[in-house]
Motif scaffolding. Structure first.
Motif, PDB file in Angstrom:
ATOM      1  N   LEU A  32       0.831  -1.204   0.000  1.00  0.00           N
ATOM      2  CA  LEU A  32       0.000   0.000   0.000  1.00  0.00           C
ATOM      3  C   LEU A  32       0.865   1.255   0.000  1.00  0.00           C
ATOM      4  N   LEU A  33       1.901   1.275   0.843  1.00  0.00           N
ATOM      5  CA  LEU A  33       2.752   2.461   0.939  1.00  0.00           C
ATOM      6  C   LEU A  33       3.572   2.677  -0.327  1.00  0.00           C
ATOM      7  N   CYS A  34       3.944   1.602  -0.987  1.00  0.00           N
ATOM      8  CA  CYS A  34       4.617   1.747  -2.283  1.00  0.00           C
ATOM      9  C   CYS A  34       3.694   2.424  -3.284  1.00  0.00           C
ATOM     10  N   ASP A  35       2.450   1.960  -3.336  1.00  0.00           N
ATOM     11  CA  ASP A  35       1.463   2.564  -4.232  1.00  0.00           C
ATOM     12  C   ASP A  35       1.204   4.015  -3.831  1.00  0.00           C
ATOM     13  N   SER A  70      11.880  -1.633  -0.522  1.00  0.00           N
ATOM     14  CA  SER A  70      12.199  -2.714  -1.456  1.00  0.00           C
ATOM     15  C   SER A  70      11.204  -2.757  -2.616  1.00  0.00           C
ATOM     16  N   LYS A  71       9.904  -2.616  -2.294  1.00  0.00           N
ATOM     17  CA  LYS A  71       8.882  -2.640  -3.340  1.00  0.00           C
ATOM     18  C   LYS A  71       9.018  -1.420  -4.252  1.00  0.00           C
ATOM     19  N   CYS A  72       9.325  -0.273  -3.667  1.00  0.00           N
ATOM     20  CA  CYS A  72       9.528   0.927  -4.478  1.00  0.00           C
ATOM     21  C   CYS A  72      10.731   0.762  -5.407  1.00  0.00           C
ATOM     22  N   CYS A  73      11.784   0.150  -4.880  1.00  0.00           N
ATOM     23  CA  CYS A  73      12.994  -0.046  -5.688  1.00  0.00           C
ATOM     24  C   CYS A  73      12.764  -1.053  -6.813  1.00  0.00           C
ATOM     25  N   ASP A  74      11.783  -1.919  -6.638  1.00  0.00           N
ATOM     26  CA  ASP A  74      11.451  -2.898  -7.680  1.00  0.00           C
ATOM     27  C   ASP A  74      10.495  -2.332  -8.727  1.00  0.00           C
ATOM     28  N   SER A  75       9.949  -1.140  -8.454  1.00  0.00           N
ATOM     29  CA  SER A  75       8.919  -0.575  -9.327  1.00  0.00           C
ATOM     30  C   SER A  75       9.514   0.299 -10.419  1.00  0.00           C
ATOM     31  N   LYS A 113      14.583   6.194  -5.686  1.00  0.00           N
ATOM     32  CA  LYS A 113      15.039   4.934  -5.078  1.00  0.00           C
ATOM     33  C   LYS A 113      16.257   5.159  -4.191  1.00  0.00           C
ATOM     34  N   THR A 114      17.143   5.995  -4.680  1.00  0.00           N
ATOM     35  CA  THR A 114      18.338   6.339  -3.883  1.00  0.00           C
ATOM     36  C   THR A 114      17.930   7.116  -2.634  1.00  0.00           C
ATOM     37  N   LEU A 115      16.997   8.054  -2.807  1.00  0.00           N
ATOM     38  CA  LEU A 115      16.524   8.850  -1.676  1.00  0.00           C
ATOM     39  C   LEU A 115      15.857   7.963  -0.620  1.00  0.00           C
ATOM     40  N   LEU A 116      15.023   7.061  -1.049  1.00  0.00           N
ATOM     41  CA  LEU A 116      14.326   6.180  -0.108  1.00  0.00           C
ATOM     42  C   LEU A 116      15.304   5.322   0.691  1.00  0.00           C
TER      43      LEU A 116
END
Length: 224
Positions: free
Chosen positions: A172-175, A203-208, A216-219
């Motif tokens: 949910l948070l990735c979305d 991890s999910k954001c980095c896979d998106s 991705k680097t910021l996260l």
């Protein structure tokens, strides 16, 4: 006279499509303890089409859960119940049977004024997969008008310990990050979720492919 649904009609169709040689592999993914036939999604969808409009309620009333696949068909059929109170009635018939993430994720939700209230109730439920349903509903509330309330509800789950609830929160948070970047980034930076959820979200954001390389680097800098 109340119409009765011939549930065996569905089970015979399911049994004809069974792939028992794939059961071990499928059970390892789904993690259900129910008997499994391992029926392909295309076959499930074809069987769903055999349930006529006037058979939806009689089918749900039958409440036969002989196989894991029965729960999937039941979950997918719920979307065809247009009356929200009736939808909730049948949803609560399904919840005690659910022992896996896939059945939860097969439920589709119509946007209703009371849907968010249903989510709030389910998030407080003692049953793991009821809470996952509560989180799944929140995917419909990531718009500008609702994002603050949604993130506030997510914050109440910081002490959640169940894997299948926390993984859904991370999803949910990735979305949410994709749709509401600034608010979600601030939310994640303020220690509002557990370390597990934070790591899984990143991890999910980095896979998106919908998240930029820079983000991705910021996260990743949020990780301790």
């Amino acid at each position: 006279m109340e119409k009765k649904f011939d549930i065996e009609r569905i089970n015979v169709q399911l049994e004809r499509c069974a792939n028992p040689q794939k059961e071990v592999w499928s059970r390892g993914i789904i993690q259900t303890q129910m008997p499994m036939l391992v029926v392909m999604s295309a076959d499930i969808n074809a069987i769903l089409k055999t349930i006529a409009v006037d058979e939806v309620v009689p089918y749900l009333d039958a409440e036969v859960f002989k196989y894991y696949e029965n729960t999937i068909i039941y979950a997918k059929t719920l979307h065809r119940v247009r009356d929200f109170e009736l939808f909730k009635h049948y949803l609560y018939k399904l919840i005690p049977v659910i022992d896996n993430w896939a059945t939860v994720d097969s439920i589709a939700f119509r946007t209703e004024d009371s849907l968010l209230e249903l989510s709030k109730t389910l998030l407080l439920d003692a049953r793991t997969f009821a809470r996952r349903i509560g989180v799944r509903i929140l995917f419909k509330y990531l718009d500008d008008a609702n994002i603050d309330n949604t993130l506030a509800l997510v914050k109440t789950l910081k002490s959640e310990t169940e894997y299948y609830v926390n993984m859904c929160v991370a999803w949910l948070l990735c979305d949410s990050f994709i749709k509401q970047r600034e608010k979600t980034l601030t939310f994640l930076s303020l220690d509002n979720v557990s370390e597990f959820v934070l790591r899984k979200t990143i991890s999910k954001c980095c896979d998106s492919f919908r998240v930029t390389a820079a983000d991705k680097t910021l996260l990743r800098t949020l990780l301790k």
